[in-house]
Write a protein that holds these residues in place. Structure first.
Motif, PDB file in Angstrom:
ATOM      1  N   LEU A   1      -0.092   1.507   6.831  1.00  0.00           N
ATOM      2  CA  LEU A   1      -0.484   0.880   7.891  1.00  0.00           C
ATOM      3  C   LEU A   1      -0.593  -0.896   7.676  1.00  0.00           C
ATOM      4  CD1 LEU A   1      -2.584   0.743  10.386  1.00  0.00           C
ATOM      5  CD2 LEU A   1      -4.225   0.750   8.995  1.00  0.00           C
ATOM      6  N   ALA A   2      -1.028  -0.989   6.256  1.00  0.00           N
ATOM      7  CA  ALA A   2      -1.025  -2.010   5.534  1.00  0.00           C
ATOM      8  C   ALA A   2       0.337  -2.884   5.133  1.00  0.00           C
ATOM      9  CB  ALA A   2      -1.907  -2.415   4.169  1.00  0.00           C
TER      10      ALA A   2
ATOM     11  N   HIS B   1       0.674  -0.652  -0.130  1.00  0.00           N
ATOM     12  CA  HIS B   1       0.053  -0.416   0.205  1.00  0.00           C
ATOM     13  C   HIS B   1       1.236   0.963   0.148  1.00  0.00           C
ATOM     14  CE1 HIS B   1      -3.921   2.887   0.973  1.00  0.00           C
ATOM     15  NE2 HIS B   1      -3.829   1.383   1.012  1.00  0.00           N
ATOM     16  N   TYR B   2       0.560   2.672  -0.621  1.00  0.00           N
ATOM     17  CA  TYR B   2       1.336   3.533  -1.051  1.00  0.00           C
ATOM     18  C   TYR B   2       0.866   4.059   1.041  1.00  0.00           C
ATOM     19  CZ  TYR B   2      -3.170   5.126  -1.326  1.00  0.00           C
ATOM     20  OH  TYR B   2      -4.898   6.254  -1.103  1.00  0.00           O
ATOM     21  N   ARG B   3       0.069   3.796   2.136  1.00  0.00           N
ATOM     22  CA  ARG B   3       0.085   4.162   3.565  1.00  0.00           C
ATOM     23  C   ARG B   3       1.450   2.761   4.007  1.00  0.00           C
ATOM     24  NH1 ARG B   3      -2.631   7.473   5.547  1.00  0.00           N
ATOM     25  NH2 ARG B   3      -3.619   5.509   6.792  1.00  0.00           N
TER      26      ARG B   3
ATOM     27  N   LEU C   1      -6.305   1.226  -9.009  1.00  0.00           N
ATOM     28  CA  LEU C   1      -5.394   1.524  -8.375  1.00  0.00           C
ATOM     29  C   LEU C   1      -4.023   1.730  -8.805  1.00  0.00           C
ATOM     30  CD1 LEU C   1      -5.205  -1.923  -6.304  1.00  0.00           C
ATOM     31  CD2 LEU C   1      -6.776   0.432  -5.825  1.00  0.00           C
TER      32      LEU C   1
ATOM     33  N   GLU D   1      -4.177   5.435  -8.305  1.00  0.00           N
ATOM     34  CA  GLU D   1      -4.281   6.670  -7.861  1.00  0.00           C
ATOM     35  C   GLU D   1      -3.248   6.286  -6.847  1.00  0.00           C
ATOM     36  OE1 GLU D   1      -7.053   5.158  -5.270  1.00  0.00           O
ATOM     37  OE2 GLU D   1      -6.887   5.716  -3.161  1.00  0.00           O
TER      38      GLU D   1
ATOM     39  N   PRO E   1      -7.818  -7.442  -4.655  1.00  0.00           N
ATOM     40  CA  PRO E   1      -7.072  -6.916  -4.223  1.00  0.00           C
ATOM     41  C   PRO E   1      -8.661  -6.279  -5.730  1.00  0.00           C
ATOM     42  CG  PRO E   1      -6.216  -8.332  -6.234  1.00  0.00           C
ATOM     43  CD  PRO E   1      -7.312  -9.479  -5.524  1.00  0.00           C
ATOM     44  N   GLY E   2      -7.831  -4.933  -5.790  1.00  0.00           N
ATOM     45  CA  GLY E   2      -9.289  -4.068  -6.189  1.00  0.00           C
ATOM     46  C   GLY E   2      -8.567  -4.257  -7.938  1.00  0.00           C
TER      47      GLY E   2
END
Lengths: 111, 344
Positions: free
Chosen positions: B163-164, B159-161, B215, B218, B209-210
């Motif tokens: 947390l995951a 992920h680009y953040r 994705l 984004e 996955p999306g």
């Protein structure tokens, strides 16, 4: 009758709602599918809105479906939690702002 | 640092137990599903890609790893087997791409020599890089080496953040991954057309996955906006219910639901694009498989096919029947999944 009003499997059986009104169900599901397509808002943004609304209307089926959907659309738990806070803020704010009606009544009735 | 299933002595370190568990928790057989769809037998079409799993050694212990790789594993491809692979590439010029994976493939002592040899044979080389290896002292010059040989980097970033990413790959992995991506950009990756940088995202949990294109759009926007990072493509890859991901699914009581999800999302249109139809997988000991997943489940090539890379010839494996089991539902769910991302 079942032991509980809510049954998890009912979510998977949702299409059966069309059994006695197939034309109406088809219209609903076609429209529903179209709503969540990428448009001016991305499908991920729409999924987060759906998740927030699911909490506002307190629909366990929708919370189940859109918790998974939001993850699959690429949102993470931080983003999803913030979305739920938005729903909670609007619900809480909606109650509180009605306090102005209460104040109006009180002001009118009081000396 | 986590430990591998093998070190822990878990029954799920054994491929046979994994296959049994998948059977117990899956309501349909993959082969029967293909038969219903008139897509059986599943035959390979060609061999464009030779994918080498050069070892189970890794500097990370990701929770979803289908290889059960980690710092406590010792299996590594020997120099002799690498030479067998080079001989096969010389014999079979139609194999255009060499896809190197692991573990952390760069930790194999023969990695750089092998990359140089493949490039001198004119082959496109892909390095499946975990990014954090670039942040270790012994591999700090990896970006320059990879750029110098025009190796395509396929890098893992859930992920680009943070947390995951940290939940799946370990605390601190996100920050190190960003540092590594910046170094790859600094030597020209994603800016120079000859230096392709692809990112791979696996879901950090029991979900699919999306949409890859959505994705990617984004991710490009957010990685550039937040960190100034550029990349070429995003591959979405479904987590395979094998090894540590299987263990996690089972422990967290998600296995039956996850398999039902894969079955429910079965897409007949994704079958023709599965990667086993155009690649061949080589184990660290030189044994041959239809894909890296079959390799981890010790499902070797079908009857009558060559067993070892040194016995590979140009024609025998092209039209081979692919061996399948219930894990294959992972490659045919939704928009499909392969080492190159979605297939539909």
């Amino acid at each position: 009758m079942s032991e509980t009003y809510y049954k998890r499997d009912d979510l998977n059986r949702f299409p059966e709602i069309g059994k006695n009104a197939p034309d109406l169900a088809a219209k609903f599901f076609d429209w529903y599918g179209a709503v969540f397509q990428d448009g001016a808002l991305s499908a991920r943004e729409k999924s987060l809105i759906a998740l927030a609304v699911a909490h506002a209307v307190q629909c366990p089926y929708c919370i189940d479906a859109y918790s998974r959907d939001a993850l699959e659309k690429g949102s993470d738990a931080d983003q999803m939690t913030e979305a739920v806070h938005v729903a909670a803020a609007i619900r809480g704010g909606a109650s509180l702002v009605h306090g102005m009606q209460m104040r109006g009544h009180v002001e009118k009735l009081s000396m | 640092m986590g430990r591998s299933l093998q070190t822990l002595g878990s029954p799920l370190a054994q491929p046979r137990r994994q296959l049994e568990l998948l059977d117990e928790h899956t309501d349909a057989s993959f082969q029967e599903r293909l038969e219903v769809e008139r897509l059986w037998p599943l035959n390979a079409d060609t061999v464009d890609v030779l994918q080498l799993n050069v070892g189970r050694v890794c500097n990370q212990t990701c929770r979803h790893c289908h290889v059960d790789a980690g710092p406590d594993r010792r299996e590594q491809m020997s120099h002799e087997v690498f030479e067998d692979c080079l001989d096969a590439l010389e014999r079979i010029p139609s194999i255009a791409t060499v896809d190197i994976t692991g573990g952390a493939p760069e930790m194999n002592p023969s990695f750089r020599w092998f990359v140089e040899r493949c490039r001198s044979l004119g082959r496109h080389v892909m390095d499946r890089c975990n990014l954090t290896i670039i942040e270790t002292k012994t591999h700090a010059d990896l970006p320059e080496f990879l750029a110098g040989h025009q190796v395509e980097v396929v890098a893992s970033l859930p992920h680009y953040r943070p947390l995951a990413t940290d939940a799946q790959r370990g605390d601190g992995v996100f920050d190190k991954s960003l540092a590594a991506l910046k170094k790859l950009n600094a030597v020209g990756y994603a800016d120079d057309p000859a230096l392709r940088l692809s990112l791979v995202t696996n879901p950090a949990g029991a979900f699919l996955p999306g949409d890859q294109a959505a994705l990617e759009k984004e991710w490009k926007r957010e990685l550039l906006r937040r960190y100034g990072i550029r990349f070429n493509s995003l591959f979405t890859i479904t987590n395979m219910p094998i090894a540590r991901f299987l263990d996690w699914l089972h422990d967290s009581d998600n296995l039956s639901d996850y398999m039902a999800r894969l079955l429910g999302a079965f897409n007949p249109g994704a079958v023709s694009g599965v990667m086993c139809r155009s690649m061949l997988s080589v184990g660290y000991d030189g044994r041959l498989y239809d894909c890296d997943f079959n390799q981890m489940l010790e499902l070797e090539l079908s009857e009558g096919m060559p067993r070892h890379i040194r016995d590979l010839d140009a024609d025998s494996v092209k039209q081979r029947a692919v061996r399948v089991h219930q894990h294959c539902f992972g490659c045919t769910a939704g928009l499909g999944s392969s080492c190159g991302g979605a297939t539909v």
